[in-house]
Design a protein around this motif. Structure first.
Motif, PDB file in Angstrom:
ATOM      1  N   UNK A  69       6.669   6.250  -8.624  1.00 51.44           N
ATOM      2  CA  UNK A  69       5.895   5.664  -7.540  1.00 51.44           C
ATOM      3  C   UNK A  69       5.897   6.534  -6.300  1.00 51.44           C
ATOM      4  N   UNK A  70       5.382   5.974  -5.225  1.00 48.37           N
ATOM      5  CA  UNK A  70       5.300   6.702  -3.962  1.00 48.37           C
ATOM      6  C   UNK A  70       6.676   6.735  -3.296  1.00 48.37           C
ATOM      7  N   UNK A  71       6.999   7.827  -2.620  1.00 51.29           N
ATOM      8  CA  UNK A  71       8.293   7.884  -1.948  1.00 51.29           C
ATOM      9  C   UNK A  71       8.334   6.891  -0.786  1.00 51.29           C
ATOM     10  N   UNK A  72       9.454   6.224  -0.641  1.00 46.77           N
ATOM     11  CA  UNK A  72       9.647   5.273   0.451  1.00 46.77           C
ATOM     12  C   UNK A  72      10.694   5.843   1.398  1.00 46.77           C
ATOM     13  N   UNK A  73      10.569   5.518   2.673  1.00 44.93           N
ATOM     14  CA  UNK A  73      11.528   5.993   3.661  1.00 44.93           C
ATOM     15  C   UNK A  73      12.221   4.795   4.261  1.00 44.93           C
TER      16      UNK A  73
END
Length: 175
Positions: A69-73
């Motif tokens: 998935x998309x990287x989360x911060x």
């Protein structure tokens, strides 16, 4: 017969291999059950149960080899200057430990995140020569007084207005 004590104090209920525990204690002669219980952290006879102290891993030290998935911060792990109300000690301590905590929202979380828009003047008036319409923040008494200026001078209608809640008055007379 060996006495087996559970890692969870005072546990009552089923255990491994159908063993029943009452107030954290059970009994068995089966060597396989005793060996399993010993390896799983149960106490055998006078040997106390092994209670493991779990250490929370520091996520900054854990490396992932597969990203899905998309990287989360996370602001607690990777704080940046533009973050709105970042956690206390963010970036300095273990983000999932007790030293890093959120400050909370002002007013216990019941306040909006952005200031309310300024009234344009059109929302406040029902007409150029009529009485001013109260704001939604006005009291129920102000809304009732305004509603009474909008209805006939009939005592039955006035009684109905006096029974209405603020939400009902706003819905009917607020536009």
């Amino acid at each position: 017969m060996a006495r087996i004590t559970t890692p969870v104090p005072d546990y009552s209920g089923p255990g491994p291999a159908g063993l029943m525990f009452q107030d954290g204690e059970g009994h068995s002669e089966d060597p396989a059950v005793l060996e399993y219980c010993r390896a799983a952290g149960y106490g055998i006879d006078d040997e106390p149960p092994a209670r493991k102290q779990l250490q929370v891993p520091d996520p900054r030290e854990v490396t992932a080899t597969v990203h899905v998935g998309a990287p989360a911060r996370d602001a607690a792990v990777d704080p940046r200057a533009g973050d709105f109300r970042p956690p206390v000690n963010a970036g300095d301590a273990n983000p999932h430990g007790p030293e890093v905590y959120a400050q909370g929202l002002p007013g216990g979380g019941h306040q909006p995140l952005a200031p309310a828009a300024e009234p344009t003047g059109e929302e406040e008036k029902s007409g150029d020569d009529g009485p001013k319409k109260p704001t939604q923040a006005a009291s129920v008494a102000e809304w009732r007084a305004y509603a009474l200026t909008q209805v006939d001078n009939d005592p039955a209608v006035h009684a109905e207005v006096e029974k209405k809640t603020k939400a009902e008055l706003i819905k009917q007379y607020g536009g």
